[in-house]
Write a protein that holds these residues in place. Structure first.
Motif, PDB file in Angstrom:
ATOM      1  N   ALA A 122      35.389  39.134  47.336  1.00 58.58           N
ATOM      2  CA  ALA A 122      36.330  39.167  46.210  1.00 58.58           C
ATOM      3  C   ALA A 122      37.418  38.116  46.397  1.00 58.58           C
ATOM      4  O   ALA A 122      37.673  37.653  47.516  1.00 58.58           O
ATOM      5  CB  ALA A 122      36.980  40.546  46.129  1.00 58.58           C
ATOM      6  N   THR A 123      38.033  37.717  45.291  1.00 59.38           N
ATOM      7  CA  THR A 123      39.226  36.866  45.335  1.00 59.38           C
ATOM      8  C   THR A 123      40.221  37.412  44.307  1.00 59.38           C
ATOM      9  O   THR A 123      39.825  38.095  43.361  1.00 59.38           O
ATOM     10  CB  THR A 123      38.919  35.394  44.972  1.00 59.38           C
ATOM     11  OG1 THR A 123      38.266  35.369  43.693  1.00 59.38           O
ATOM     12  CG2 THR A 123      38.027  34.727  45.992  1.00 59.38           C
ATOM     13  N   ALA A 124      41.489  37.112  44.523  1.00 59.84           N
ATOM     14  CA  ALA A 124      42.511  37.475  43.533  1.00 59.84           C
ATOM     15  C   ALA A 124      43.558  36.381  43.557  1.00 59.84           C
ATOM     16  O   ALA A 124      43.807  35.757  44.600  1.00 59.84           O
ATOM     17  CB  ALA A 124      43.142  38.821  43.878  1.00 59.84           C
ATOM     18  N   ALA A 125      44.160  36.116  42.416  1.00 62.90           N
ATOM     19  CA  ALA A 125      45.134  35.020  42.353  1.00 62.90           C
ATOM     20  C   ALA A 125      46.435  35.495  41.716  1.00 62.90           C
ATOM     21  O   ALA A 125      46.443  36.367  40.843  1.00 62.90           O
ATOM     22  CB  ALA A 125      44.555  33.852  41.558  1.00 62.90           C
ATOM     23  N   LEU A 126      47.519  34.884  42.167  1.00 62.71           N
ATOM     24  CA  LEU A 126      48.846  35.191  41.650  1.00 62.71           C
ATOM     25  C   LEU A 126      49.521  33.893  41.258  1.00 62.71           C
ATOM     26  O   LEU A 126      49.316  32.849  41.897  1.00 62.71           O
ATOM     27  CB  LEU A 126      49.710  35.841  42.744  1.00 62.71           C
ATOM     28  CG  LEU A 126      49.252  37.202  43.276  1.00 62.71           C
ATOM     29  CD1 LEU A 126      50.028  37.545  44.538  1.00 62.71           C
ATOM     30  CD2 LEU A 126      49.485  38.265  42.196  1.00 62.71           C
ATOM     31  N   ALA A 127      50.354  33.939  40.223  1.00 63.70           N
ATOM     32  CA  ALA A 127      51.221  32.808  39.881  1.00 63.70           C
ATOM     33  C   ALA A 127      52.657  33.305  39.953  1.00 63.70           C
ATOM     34  O   ALA A 127      52.978  34.346  39.377  1.00 63.70           O
ATOM     35  CB  ALA A 127      50.898  32.307  38.466  1.00 63.70           C
ATOM     36  N   ALA A 128      53.498  32.584  40.685  1.00 69.33           N
ATOM     37  CA  ALA A 128      54.890  33.008  40.859  1.00 69.33           C
ATOM     38  C   ALA A 128      55.816  31.891  40.419  1.00 69.33           C
ATOM     39  O   ALA A 128      55.724  30.759  40.916  1.00 69.33           O
ATOM     40  CB  ALA A 128      55.145  33.354  42.320  1.00 69.33           C
ATOM     41  N   ALA A 129      56.717  32.201  39.483  1.00 71.53           N
ATOM     42  CA  ALA A 129      57.664  31.202  38.977  1.00 71.53           C
ATOM     43  C   ALA A 129      58.958  31.253  39.794  1.00 71.53           C
ATOM     44  O   ALA A 129      59.455  32.345  40.117  1.00 71.53           O
ATOM     45  CB  ALA A 129      57.958  31.478  37.503  1.00 71.53           C
TER      46      ALA A 129
ATOM     47  N   ALA B  25      49.518  38.348  37.974  1.00 69.93           N
ATOM     48  CA  ALA B  25      48.122  38.226  38.421  1.00 69.93           C
ATOM     49  C   ALA B  25      47.397  37.297  37.454  1.00 69.93           C
ATOM     50  O   ALA B  25      47.677  37.301  36.253  1.00 69.93           O
ATOM     51  CB  ALA B  25      47.463  39.592  38.429  1.00 69.93           C
ATOM     52  N   ARG B  26      46.502  36.487  37.973  1.00 73.34           N
ATOM     53  CA  ARG B  26      45.681  35.604  37.127  1.00 73.34           C
ATOM     54  C   ARG B  26      44.223  35.755  37.520  1.00 73.34           C
ATOM     55  O   ARG B  26      43.917  35.967  38.699  1.00 73.34           O
ATOM     56  CB  ARG B  26      46.067  34.126  37.354  1.00 73.34           C
ATOM     57  CG  ARG B  26      47.472  33.746  36.925  1.00 73.34           C
ATOM     58  CD  ARG B  26      47.501  33.441  35.434  1.00 73.34           C
ATOM     59  NE  ARG B  26      48.834  33.011  35.033  1.00 73.34           N
ATOM     60  CZ  ARG B  26      49.276  31.764  35.128  1.00 73.34           C
ATOM     61  NH1 ARG B  26      48.499  30.814  35.622  1.00 73.34           N
ATOM     62  NH2 ARG B  26      50.491  31.464  34.741  1.00 73.34           N
ATOM     63  N   ALA B  27      43.332  35.572  36.571  1.00 76.02           N
ATOM     64  CA  ALA B  27      41.900  35.572  36.904  1.00 76.02           C
ATOM     65  C   ALA B  27      41.598  34.265  37.633  1.00 76.02           C
ATOM     66  O   ALA B  27      41.858  33.179  37.084  1.00 76.02           O
ATOM     67  CB  ALA B  27      41.071  35.666  35.628  1.00 76.02           C
TER      68      ALA B  27
END
Ligand SMILES: Cc1cc2nc3c(=O)[nH]c(=O)nc-3n(C[C@H](O)[C@H](O)[C@H](O)COP(=O)(O)OP(=O)(O)OC[C@H]3O[C@@H](n4cnc5c(N)ncnc54)[C@H](O)[C@@H]3O)c2cc1C
Length: 453
Positions: free
Chosen positions: A225-232, A307-309
């Protein structure tokens, strides 16, 4: 340069001679495409007397031997996607590796592949994926760059943060060394410290020490599995705090990327600074690590963590360079790298340099590696802007060195960064660099204008 002595025949006879070695239809006069690469500085175009495309390692050796015997310069060429001008010839013969395009072996149970230099980067990744494995290096331009070019530039991409550059995934090379000898270094053996590390010397040598014809690659099981995050974040300084917080969390992300405000604006977004973090592993591990990273980013002062795909995120990320270039029609991007704790100074420095040269500037890149694409936007038709961008790039190199970094984290010296290594290395180290070149290419015929310190 190129046809280096009076002993060899003019271009037409050169083509005929090469045709006798590889078949008439595989030797010809160069077309415009073979005289350039992806170098965005308008106007970088080389010259050559012939293009030859051997089909086997033995034919490569025959061509190299003949050129060495007749003092003809050779420029190995992969997909021509390099960003440093390394495949731009300066006379002599362009040696295309495109026809060496076989995956010779794929052993799923043993996590390894043997592939020829002309296999595309995307094919290597796809063939591994099809058997549940992964070849982690992920440089851009995967559909058009070739394995040999990846190796010759020691390329890497976003997942280089966790998995390292291509070098980390090679256990052996097949290559033609001067004056035209086919050699095998290492192989499917996973450990080998017997001799000097010639594999490492050839990887990243940009076609100046030998011609790579094939490689044995290490593979790993693909993550579940993988998971991604974007943080401003509010700015680069705060974003660097986010990077350091992720590292301090103890989680090892697969990728840890950044984009500054100018880059984000080019893609239609209005954040000031964005970090992208991907975690990988088993389902439960990915959930836990994703939570830990999100908490670390929030505590470091992130304005927003989402969270981002992963697939969408990487598709969007792949278009960033093009979106930036589209703003003014062109750009000069340089891939400097600095220690990770100096990243914000480098990002802010790019903007200051741009302002001094009256050029819009921005940067993005591999935050966890301190590797940024410092970029100056330009109208390629405007010679004045091109000249100012060149001057800005020189300042960017100086800034990277002042921050304890390097003039190239990814693309190599090529011809564009000729002379820069002497600013980075002590004279004795530069002398060792030259001695290695002289030892492996005593006539100086292998890509003579490239990687000059
Ligand atoms: C859109 C885009 C995105 C990119 N993204 C990345 C990225 O994320 N990371 C990255 O590292 N780079 C990136 N690059 C740069 C480029 O794709 C890489 O440097 C790539 O590895 C070059 O491969 P190539 O086959 O196109 O090599 P070429 O451009 O053909 O050649 C590059 C150098 O390698 C030498 N060479 C090529 N084949 C051989 C061989 N078989 N034996 C010996 N020498 C050889 C050439 O002489 C030249 O010096 C990108 C480029 C583009 C256009």
């Amino acid at each position: 340069m190129g046809v280096m002595s009076g002993r060899i025949p003019p271009a037409a006879s050169l083509v005929a001679e090469l045709g006798r070695m590889v078949g008439r239809e595989h030797a010809r006069a160069p077309g415009a495409a073979e005289l350039t690469d992806a170098t965005e500085v308008a106007g970088l175009r080389g010259r050559a007397d012939a293009v030859v495309a051997p089909a086997t390692p033995e034919e490569v050796a025959t061509v190299v031997a003949w050129c060495y015997e007749h003092d003809v310069a050779l420029t190995p060429r992969g997909g021509g996607t390099g960003y440093a001008g390394g495949a731009v010839p300066d006379g002599g013969v362009v040696l295309s590796l495109r026809r060496l395009d076989r995956v010779r072996a794929l052993d799923p149970g043993l996590w390894r592949m043997e592939a020829e230099a002309g296999v595309t980067t995307a094919t290597v990744a796809r063939r591994a994926r099809e058997v549940g494995l992964r070849f982690p290096p992920d440089p851009g331009a995967a559909e058009s760059s070739l394995l040999g070019g990846n190796l010759a530039t020691n390329a890497s991409g976003p997942h280089g943060f966790r998995h390292g550059p291509v070098r980390a995934w090679v256990t052996g090379l097949e290559a033609v060394l001067a004056p035209g000898e086919l050699v095998r270094l290492g192989g499917p053996v996973r450990k080998d410290v017997a001799g000097y590390d010639l594999v490492s010397l050839l990887v990243g040598s940009e076609g100046t020490l030998g011609v790579i014809t094939a490689a044995w690659l290490r593979l790993v099981p693909a993550p579940e599995a993988t998971a991604a995050l974007a943080a401003a974040f509010a700015d680069a300084r705060a974003g660097q705090g986010g990077v350091e917080a992720v590292l301090a969390s103890g989680v090892v992300p697969g990728a840890l990327e950044f984009l500054d405000a100018g880059t984000l604006a080019a893609t239609g977004r209005d954040e000031r600074f964005l970090l992208l973090v991907e975690v990988e592993g088993g389902e439960a591990e990915v959930r836990r690590e994703g939570d830990e990273v999100a908490r670390a980013l929030a505590e470091a002062g992130a304005l927003r963590v989402e969270a981002r795909a992963p697939a969408d995120l990487w598709r969007w990320r792949a278009g960033v360079s093009h979106a930036v270039a589209s703003r003014r029609g062109g750009k000069l991007s340089e891939d400097v790298a600095v220690p990770v704790d100096r990243l914000a100074e480098a990002v802010d420095g790019v903007l200051a340099i741009g302002a001094r040269h009256r050029l819009e500037a921005c940067s993005w890149g591999h935050a966890g590696d301190g590797n940024l694409h410092g970029t100056f936007l330009l109208d390629p038709r405007d010679a004045g802007e091109r000249a100012r961008a060149d001057a800005a790039a020189q300042e960017l190199f100086a800034l990277a060195l002042a921050l304890g970094g390097t003039v190239s984290g990814e693309h190599g010296l090529g011809v564009l960064k000729r002379g820069q290594l002497a600013r980075q290395w002590a004279p004795a180290a530069v002398a060792a660099h030259r001695a290695i070149k002289a030892a492996l290419d005593p006539k100086g015929l292998l890509n003579p204008q490239t990687k000059q310190p």
